[in-house]
Design an enzyme around this catalytic site. Structure first.
Site, mmCIF file in Angstrom:
data_model
loop_
_atom_site.group_PDB
_atom_site.id
_atom_site.type_symbol
_atom_site.label_atom_id
_atom_site.label_comp_id
_atom_site.label_asym_id
_atom_site.label_seq_id
_atom_site.Cartn_x
_atom_site.Cartn_y
_atom_site.Cartn_z
ATOM 1 N N HIS A 25 -7.742 -3.641 4.838
ATOM 2 C CA HIS A 25 -7.147 -2.286 4.414
ATOM 3 C C HIS A 25 -7.588 -0.867 3.618
ATOM 4 C CE1 HIS A 25 -4.825 0.556 2.616
ATOM 5 N NE2 HIS A 25 -3.666 1.443 3.646
ATOM 6 N N ASN A 26 -8.432 -1.283 2.474
ATOM 7 C CA ASN A 26 -8.732 -0.686 1.448
ATOM 8 C C ASN A 26 -10.036 -1.020 1.449
ATOM 9 O OD1 ASN A 26 -6.242 -1.178 -0.175
ATOM 10 N ND2 ASN A 26 -7.846 -1.692 -2.114
ATOM 11 N N SER B 149 0.815 -1.088 -0.134
ATOM 12 C CA SER B 149 -0.042 -0.186 -0.155
ATOM 13 C C SER B 149 0.830 1.125 -0.020
ATOM 14 C CB SER B 149 -1.119 -0.528 1.333
ATOM 15 O OG SER B 149 -1.589 1.089 1.540
ATOM 16 N N GLU C 90 -10.006 2.245 4.334
ATOM 17 C CA GLU C 90 -9.903 3.022 2.925
ATOM 18 C C GLU C 90 -11.288 3.533 1.823
ATOM 19 O OE1 GLU C 90 -6.009 2.091 0.269
ATOM 20 O OE2 GLU C 90 -7.628 3.039 -1.513
ATOM 21 N N LYS D 86 -4.498 -6.633 3.268
ATOM 22 C CA LYS D 86 -4.539 -5.533 2.389
ATOM 23 C C LYS D 86 -5.607 -5.424 2.020
ATOM 24 C CE LYS D 86 -2.892 -2.646 -0.403
ATOM 25 N NZ LYS D 86 -3.807 -2.207 -1.714
HETATM 26 C C1 6PG Z 1 -3.325 1.537 -1.593
HETATM 27 C C2 6PG Z 1 -4.423 1.458 -2.134
HETATM 28 C C3 6PG Z 1 -3.831 0.727 -3.838
HETATM 29 C C4 6PG Z 1 -5.717 1.641 -4.274
HETATM 30 C C5 6PG Z 1 -6.759 1.086 -4.212
HETATM 31 C C6 6PG Z 1 -7.687 2.272 -5.113
HETATM 32 O O1 6PG Z 1 -3.531 0.825 -0.495
HETATM 33 O O2 6PG Z 1 -1.962 2.096 -1.814
HETATM 34 O O3 6PG Z 1 -5.059 0.949 -2.025
HETATM 35 O O4 6PG Z 1 -3.879 -0.069 -3.754
HETATM 36 O O5 6PG Z 1 -6.011 2.756 -4.771
HETATM 37 O O6 6PG Z 1 -6.945 -0.650 -5.446
HETATM 38 O O7 6PG Z 1 -9.041 0.823 -5.116
HETATM 39 P P1 6PG Z 1 -10.107 1.022 -5.478
HETATM 40 O O8 6PG Z 1 -9.750 1.725 -7.130
HETATM 41 O O9 6PG Z 1 -10.971 0.357 -5.590
HETATM 42 O O10 6PG Z 1 -10.609 3.066 -5.505
#
Ligand code: 6PG
Length: 471
Positions: free
Chosen positions: A189-190, A132, A193, A186
């Site tokens: 985590h997302n 990430s 996010e 991960k």
């Molecule tokens: C990270 C982000 C990265 C990416 C996501 C965006 O941790 O660096 O999460 O992996 O920005 O995949 O996901 P979306 O396109 O689904 O918003």
């Protein structure tokens, strides 16, 4: 290509792959690189400047494999999905059984589990790691969530730890457990996010639609919050995005960006896996649903045409900025509490180590959800990893102050047609979590009435039926 063997190989020189390869070279490792378009490989090597003598451009996959010192480790930085399987299939015959392929993309952890099992049967070995931090993180220090066998992690940990972000000298590279454990973390985590961003967007909506503030007026509000308990990368860049101007029109960039959010699926996977695990992550679910709803632009326009726009303007009832800040603090704590509870559920279900305090520590720097609060979360989880975060005295205290503000913002949203789905979901979850006597007694009564499913009584008797069962 020179004769000296590379320490590691990397396939896929897109934005993230190129940044990661440069990071690896910068930390003193010799890295062989290959891209399916040879021109990209050559351009990357040519632009490497002082790092060039640690970069070995390979013209073919076989050259790449030959360039790496055995037992080899090769990182895949290619799009998640079938491309990973194609790369493994192409690499397999060129590598030894004991060599290692590392998928550093945003893979579905089920795929990682499958690929790990397939690799165990026929080699080369395989591990999946979550990375990430976007391009900046990949280049200068990402947060790394590693899955895979202990011995494989031990083999590549020196490289992955060296390139990772650091918080107070602690590397943000954590081994989560075997198989898909790293990609699972991960994914969560997302999900967090998505939820973090959605709650920020909801507060932005209150400021913009409820209080009539322009983007340049909103920017310093977030900038100020970034100096307090909300200090985080996402709040910091919210201030920057709100302050930015569109070079084409001279307007605030936020006012020219279409309001339909994209997604590649990791947030959705979090919600799906939470449902499978029986873990409640309603804030993340609301954030995923909000992205889906945002994408239904034509329907939203039709809805506004039929029902008219919501009243929105809060006038004298507008919350203070301090109330909005506290509401966001509450939402953030509730969302992270749900995320960590989901990880805890997965640890029990899958038998993975998933070290919760280390996960929080590993998220303190490098990743997209890095924030000051994660340090406090790491401390609270270290005290008692089995306790829900909202019950840790530090966060219980925060919540006692912040929940009334969250309640005010959610209530104002409901009364004035300002959608705050993630904040509302957080509040509803909190209210459920602090209610010792819920209403599920009625659910049980109804289930028993129509299907004789049985219920437990409050006096301890189990498998009982209601009077309706007698007739
Ligand atoms: C990270 C982000 C990265 C990416 C996501 C965006 O941790 O660096 O999460 O992996 O920005 O995949 O996901 P979306 O396109 O689904 O918003």
């Amino acid at each position: 290509m020179t004769g000296k063997a590379a320490d590691i190989g990397l396939i896929g020189l897109g934005t993230m792959g190129a940044a990661l390869a440069a990071n690896i070279a910068e930390k003193g490792f010799r890295i062989a690189v290959w891209n399916r378009h040879d021109a990209v490989t050559r351009e990357f090597a040519a632009a490497a400047g002082p790092l060039a003598d640690r970069i070995v451009p390979a013209a073919t996959l076989a050259d790449l494999v030959a360039a790496v010192r055995p037992p080899r480790a090769v990182i895949l930085m290619v799009p998640a999905g079938p491309v990973v399987d194609q790369q493994i299939a192409a690499l397999g015959p060129l590598m030894a059984r004991d060599d290692l392929i590392i998928d550093a993309g945003n893979a579905d952890f089920h795929d990682t589990d499958r690929r790990t099992a397939e690799a165990a049967a026929q080699g080369p070995r395989f591990m999946g790691i979550g990375v990430s931090g976007g391009e900046e993180g990949a280049r200068h220090g990402p947060s790394i969530m590693a899955g895979g066998a202990e011995q494989d992690w031990a083999r590549v940990a020196p490289v992955l730890t060296a390139i990772s972000a650091r918080y107070d000298d602690t590397p943000c590279a954590v081994h989560m457990g075997p198989g898909g454990a790293g990609h699972f973390v991960k994914t969560v985590h997302n999900g967090i996010e998505y939820a973090d961003m959605q709650m920020i967007a909801e507060i932005y909506g209150v400021l913009r639609d409820g209080m009539g503030m322009s983007a340049p007026e909103i920017a310093p509000v977030f900038e100020g919050w970034n100096r307090g308990a909300l200090q985080s990368y996402l709040i910091e860049i919210t201030a920057q995005v709100a302050a930015a101007t569109d070079p084409l029109t001279g307007k605030a960039i936020l006012d020219v960006i279409l309001d339909t959010a994209g997604q590649k699926g990791t947030g959705r996977w979090t919600a799906i896996e939470a449902l499978h695990l029986g873990a409640a992550v309603p804030v993340i679910e609301a954030a995923v649903a909000a992205r889906n709803i945002s994408a239904a632009l034509a329907e939203r326009r039709a809805g506004e045409a039929v029902f008219g726009p919501a009243p929105h303007r809060l006038g004298a009832s507008a919350p203070t900025r301090a109330v909005l800040e506290q509401a966001l603090i509450a939402g953030k704590i509730l969302c992270y509490a749900q995320g960590f509870a989901m990880l805890s559920r997965a640890r029990d279900e899958f038998g993975w180590p998933l070290p919760l305090p280390d996960i929080a520590r590993g998220w303190r720097a490098g990743c997209i959800i890095r924030s000051a609060m994660l340090n406090d979360m790491a401390r609270a989880l270290a005290e008692d990893p089995g306790r829900n975060l909202i019950l840790a005295p530090f966060f219980a205290d925060h919540l006692s102050r912040a929940i009334p503000c969250l309640r005010q913002v959610v209530a104002l949203g409901a009364m004035n047609g300002l959608p705050v789905p993630a904040l509302s979901a957080g509040l509803a979850w909190f209210d459920q979590m602090r209610t010792a006597r819920s209403t599920a007694n009625l659910i049980q009564g109804l289930r028993d009435f129509f299907g004789l499913h049985g219920f437990d009584r409050i006096d301890g008797a189990t498998g009982q039926h209601g009077p309706w069962a007698q007739g």
